[in-house]
Design an enzyme around this catalytic site. Structure first.
Site, PDB file in Angstrom:
ATOM      1  N   LYS A 102       2.387   6.002  -8.105  1.00 35.20           N
ATOM      2  CA  LYS A 102       1.254   5.384  -8.808  1.00 35.20           C
ATOM      3  C   LYS A 102      -0.024   5.525  -7.981  1.00 35.20           C
ATOM      4  O   LYS A 102      -1.109   5.770  -8.501  1.00 35.20           O
ATOM      5  CB  LYS A 102       1.531   3.907  -9.110  1.00 35.20           C
ATOM      6  CG  LYS A 102       0.346   3.156  -9.739  1.00 35.20           C
ATOM      7  CD  LYS A 102      -0.031   3.782 -11.072  1.00 35.20           C
ATOM      8  CE  LYS A 102      -1.191   3.213 -11.831  1.00 35.20           C
ATOM      9  NZ  LYS A 102      -2.150   2.335 -11.338  1.00 35.20           N
ATOM     10  N   SER A 140       0.591   2.337 -15.507  1.00 34.27           N
ATOM     11  CA  SER A 140      -0.753   2.857 -15.762  1.00 34.27           C
ATOM     12  C   SER A 140      -1.086   2.831 -17.239  1.00 34.27           C
ATOM     13  O   SER A 140      -0.217   2.981 -18.084  1.00 34.27           O
ATOM     14  CB  SER A 140      -0.893   4.291 -15.255  1.00 34.27           C
ATOM     15  OG  SER A 140      -2.176   4.772 -15.583  1.00 34.27           O
ATOM     16  N   HIS A 153      -5.041  23.121  25.814  1.00 29.21           N
ATOM     17  CA  HIS A 153      -4.124  22.601  24.800  1.00 29.21           C
ATOM     18  C   HIS A 153      -3.106  23.644  24.334  1.00 29.21           C
ATOM     19  O   HIS A 153      -2.261  23.335  23.517  1.00 29.21           O
ATOM     20  CB  HIS A 153      -4.921  22.057  23.614  1.00 29.21           C
ATOM     21  CG  HIS A 153      -5.724  20.831  23.973  1.00 29.21           C
ATOM     22  ND1 HIS A 153      -5.134  19.696  24.477  1.00 29.21           N
ATOM     23  CD2 HIS A 153      -7.055  20.586  23.937  1.00 29.21           C
ATOM     24  CE1 HIS A 153      -6.077  18.777  24.708  1.00 29.21           C
ATOM     25  NE2 HIS A 153      -7.250  19.309  24.399  1.00 29.21           N
ATOM     26  N   LYS A 199     -11.152  -0.408  -6.345  1.00 27.01           N
ATOM     27  CA  LYS A 199     -10.291  -1.474  -5.857  1.00 27.01           C
ATOM     28  C   LYS A 199      -9.435  -0.992  -4.704  1.00 27.01           C
ATOM     29  O   LYS A 199      -8.829  -1.797  -4.020  1.00 27.01           O
ATOM     30  CB  LYS A 199      -9.423  -1.999  -7.001  1.00 27.01           C
ATOM     31  CG  LYS A 199     -10.230  -2.808  -8.009  1.00 27.01           C
ATOM     32  CD  LYS A 199      -9.330  -3.753  -8.750  1.00 27.01           C
ATOM     33  CE  LYS A 199      -9.540  -3.776 -10.243  1.00 27.01           C
ATOM     34  NZ  LYS A 199      -9.579  -2.510 -10.945  1.00 27.01           N
ATOM     35  N   GLU A 241      -6.635  10.380 -10.452  1.00 23.40           N
ATOM     36  CA  GLU A 241      -7.562   9.749 -11.410  1.00 23.40           C
ATOM     37  C   GLU A 241      -8.996   9.775 -10.846  1.00 23.40           C
ATOM     38  O   GLU A 241      -9.944  10.134 -11.550  1.00 23.40           O
ATOM     39  CB  GLU A 241      -7.085   8.309 -11.658  1.00 23.40           C
ATOM     40  CG  GLU A 241      -8.005   7.415 -12.470  1.00 23.40           C
ATOM     41  CD  GLU A 241      -7.432   5.968 -12.533  1.00 23.40           C
ATOM     42  OE1 GLU A 241      -6.282   5.796 -12.944  1.00 23.40           O
ATOM     43  OE2 GLU A 241      -8.165   5.022 -12.167  1.00 23.40           O
ATOM     44  N   HIS A 281      -1.196   8.966  -8.388  1.00 20.53           N
ATOM     45  CA  HIS A 281      -1.777   9.012  -9.744  1.00 20.53           C
ATOM     46  C   HIS A 281      -3.235   8.548  -9.697  1.00 20.53           C
ATOM     47  O   HIS A 281      -4.122   9.172 -10.273  1.00 20.53           O
ATOM     48  CB  HIS A 281      -0.954   8.124 -10.682  1.00 20.53           C
ATOM     49  CG  HIS A 281      -1.635   7.803 -11.994  1.00 20.53           C
ATOM     50  ND1 HIS A 281      -2.680   6.890 -12.086  1.00 20.53           N
ATOM     51  CD2 HIS A 281      -1.446   8.279 -13.247  1.00 20.53           C
ATOM     52  CE1 HIS A 281      -3.094   6.826 -13.337  1.00 20.53           C
ATOM     53  NE2 HIS A 281      -2.359   7.651 -14.070  1.00 20.53           N
ATOM     54  N   ASN A 282      -3.473   7.450  -9.011  1.00 24.65           N
ATOM     55  CA  ASN A 282      -4.836   6.927  -8.953  1.00 24.65           C
ATOM     56  C   ASN A 282      -5.760   7.831  -8.146  1.00 24.65           C
ATOM     57  O   ASN A 282      -6.937   7.972  -8.481  1.00 24.65           O
ATOM     58  CB  ASN A 282      -4.838   5.505  -8.390  1.00 24.65           C
ATOM     59  CG  ASN A 282      -4.417   4.485  -9.432  1.00 24.65           C
ATOM     60  OD1 ASN A 282      -3.672   4.814 -10.353  1.00 24.65           O
ATOM     61  ND2 ASN A 282      -4.884   3.270  -9.305  1.00 24.65           N
ATOM     62  N   LYS A 331      -1.975 -10.598  -8.434  1.00 29.15           N
ATOM     63  CA  LYS A 331      -2.799  -9.774  -7.539  1.00 29.15           C
ATOM     64  C   LYS A 331      -1.939  -9.187  -6.426  1.00 29.15           C
ATOM     65  O   LYS A 331      -1.081  -9.865  -5.873  1.00 29.15           O
ATOM     66  CB  LYS A 331      -3.878 -10.660  -6.896  1.00 29.15           C
ATOM     67  CG  LYS A 331      -5.231 -10.547  -7.521  1.00 29.15           C
ATOM     68  CD  LYS A 331      -6.293 -10.953  -6.486  1.00 29.15           C
ATOM     69  CE  LYS A 331      -7.661 -10.541  -6.950  1.00 29.15           C
ATOM     70  NZ  LYS A 331      -8.298 -11.487  -7.839  1.00 29.15           N
ATOM     71  N   ASN A 372      -0.562  -3.124  -8.550  1.00 33.32           N
ATOM     72  CA  ASN A 372      -0.873  -1.940  -7.743  1.00 33.32           C
ATOM     73  C   ASN A 372      -0.649  -2.258  -6.266  1.00 33.32           C
ATOM     74  O   ASN A 372      -1.577  -2.344  -5.482  1.00 33.32           O
ATOM     75  CB  ASN A 372      -2.334  -1.514  -7.957  1.00 33.32           C
ATOM     76  CG  ASN A 372      -2.465  -0.516  -9.094  1.00 33.32           C
ATOM     77  OD1 ASN A 372      -1.535   0.247  -9.380  1.00 33.32           O
ATOM     78  ND2 ASN A 372      -3.615  -0.497  -9.735  1.00 33.32           N
TER      79      ASN A 372
END
Ligand code: 6PG
Length: 476
Positions: free
Chosen positions: A182, A128, A452, A260, A189, A185-186, A75, A102
């Protein structure tokens, strides 16, 4: 010692990777916190190749040829740190620890630095393709030192997916580069999945098609430029009937999408880097919104349009329009993801080649798709596109799709069917092509209430208007 590689952490991803190495003729040392899992793996799959089951960490390390290469498949987070601390003291200079989980790329950067100082290589690698990919050929995105890739790369390339004989594995760049890619990539995804989900929802609610009919539409699309793993499995899921009720499977599943966290990381990191990944962000937010049952319950009585379906010519062409909107929005999601990879590469000095990334995403991974070839081609040119959108092929595709894309977004608005992915992608496209943006007004507002300052189109420097007084303009 006989093992070329070792895997510790034998849950399904770890087991499948170990079996993949073994099936490619490598001797694999096996280790797990509880030996029972190692034994079970040996009993079930020991015959598939050469394994060395180890009961203790010391035994595991002793089984490995030098430089030792050990893959950690536990994990992400604290468990990864614990395993690293368990093994690092047993290793010697030049050995390579590989983290295939991951992990957040910040953690990978920290771990790489601290292990480097102890003379060890640490390779954070994206993997993956889910369980099936781990066993039969994933897409692999290793970071870490170029030196570590020399000894590790050939093994990883061996077990990776192949497209036209080319391995879906390449050295991405130093330290956290692999896990960063990765992560993006997710993010892509998530965007892909959301855009597909919106397509389904629109076909269902604007045309009244059944999930089974929509499965057929996706099957047809999968024969064209949208051909991809996610479109393919979408047809499978939509075509599936629940055995208990006989209803379409998609109607018996709770409509609350979980995550996740890698998609969320993509957006958090993009905010820090100042990269507008609006399409990816909408996909993350859409999952989050779906999970707020209380808000959704409370909102059931809010008024919407009458809920009529499309008819006539509009209905006739709608499925084709959605295909075009999907392709165009997908291009935007990838353009945003690649922008983020380029920004991360710049920030951390990784020197990542987006074309090489697209190449290893062609097979093995969840977002594998026919159109990735086009992205590789776009970045193989002498003059790299500033954004994927302006590459010849994609600019043309967007131009050809834009009328349909606008009709789909307009229809979603008129019928009250949410399409945040399509809308955000189209807004991104329109914002980038606009000659002037209302950001000028925002600058004026900021100057008005907070002094500003702003820059002018016709002169160098920063300026402030004395809004409360004579409205004289001063140089700031
Ligand atoms: C992959 C997937 C995988 C991912 C989970 C889903 O590339 O194989 O991206 O790594 O972690 O499949 O993640 P969520 O739970 O966040 O949807």
């Amino acid at each position: 010692p006989t093992a070329q590689i070792g895997v510790t952490g034998l849950a399904v991803m770890g087991s499948n990777l170990a079996r993949n190495f073994a099936r490619h003729g490598h001797t694999v040392a096996l280790h797990n916190r509880t030996f029972a899992k190692t034994k079970a793996l040996m009993e079930e799959h020991g015959h598939e190749g050469n394994f060395v089951p180890a009961e203790s960490a010391a035994e595991f390390v002793a089984a490995l040829q030098r430089p030792r290469r050990l893959v950690i498949m536990v994990k992400a987070g604290a468990p990864t740190d614990a395993v690293i601390e368990e093994f690092a003291p047993l290793l010697e200079e030049g050995d390579v620890i590989i983290d295939g989980g991951n992990a957040h790329f910040d953690d990978t950067r920290r771990r790489e630095k601290s292990l480097r100082e102890r003379g060890l290589h640490f390779v954070g690698t994206g993997i993956s393709g889910g369980e099936e990919g781990a066993l039969n050929g994933p897409s692999i995105m290793p970071g870490g030192s170029a030196e570590s890739y020399k000894s590790l790369g050939p093994l990883l390339e061996d077990i990776s997916a192949k497209v036209d004989g080319v391995p879906c594995c390449t050295h991405i760049g130093p330290d956290g580069a692999g896990h960063f890619v990765k992560m993006v990539h997710n993010g892509i995804e998530y965007a892909d999945m959301q855009l597909i989900a919106e397509s389904y929802d629109l076909l269902r609610r604007a045309l009244g098609m059944t999930p089974g009919e929509i499965a057929e539409v996706f099957r047809t699309w999968n024969g064209g430029r949208l051909e991809s793993y996610l479109i393919e499995i979408t047809a499978e899921v939509l075509g599936h009937t629940d055995a208990v009720t006989g209803k379409p499977f998609v109607d018996v599943v709770q409509d609350q999408a979980e995550q996740k966290g890698t998609g969320r990381w993509t957006v958090q990191t993009a905010l820090d880097l100042g990269v507008p990944v609006s399409g990816i962000a909408e996909a993350v937010f859409a999952r989050s919104l779906s999970g707020h049952a209380d808000l959704r319950d409370a909102s059931q009585g809010l008024p919407g349009p009458s809920g009529e379906k499309l008819t006539g010519a509009a209905a006739e062409r709608f499925a084709d329009d959605v295909e075009q909107a999907l392709y165009a929005s997908k291009i935007v999601a990838y353009a945003q993801g690649i922008h983020q990879i380029e920004a991360g590469s710049q920030e951390y000095g990784w020197d990542i080649d987006p074309g090489a990334v697209a190449k290893i995403w062609r097979g093995g991974c969840i977002i594998r798709a026919r159109f990735l070839n086009r992205i590789t081609e776009a970045y193989a040119k002498d003059r790299k596109p500033v954004t994927l959108l302006t590459d010849d092929h994609f600019a043309q595709a967007l131009g050809a799709a834009q009328d349909a894309w606008r009709r789909v977004v307009a229809t979603s608005v008129e019928l009250g069917v949410p399409a945040p992915g399509f809308s955000a992608a189209l807004a991104y496209y329109d914002a980038l092509r606009s000659e002037r943006l209302p950001a000028a007004l925002v600058q004026g507002q900021r100057d008005f209430f907070g002094a500003h300052t702003y820059r002018r189109v016709d002169r160098e420097g920063s300026f402030h208007t004395m809004w409360g007084a004579d409205r004289d303009e001063r140089t700031a």
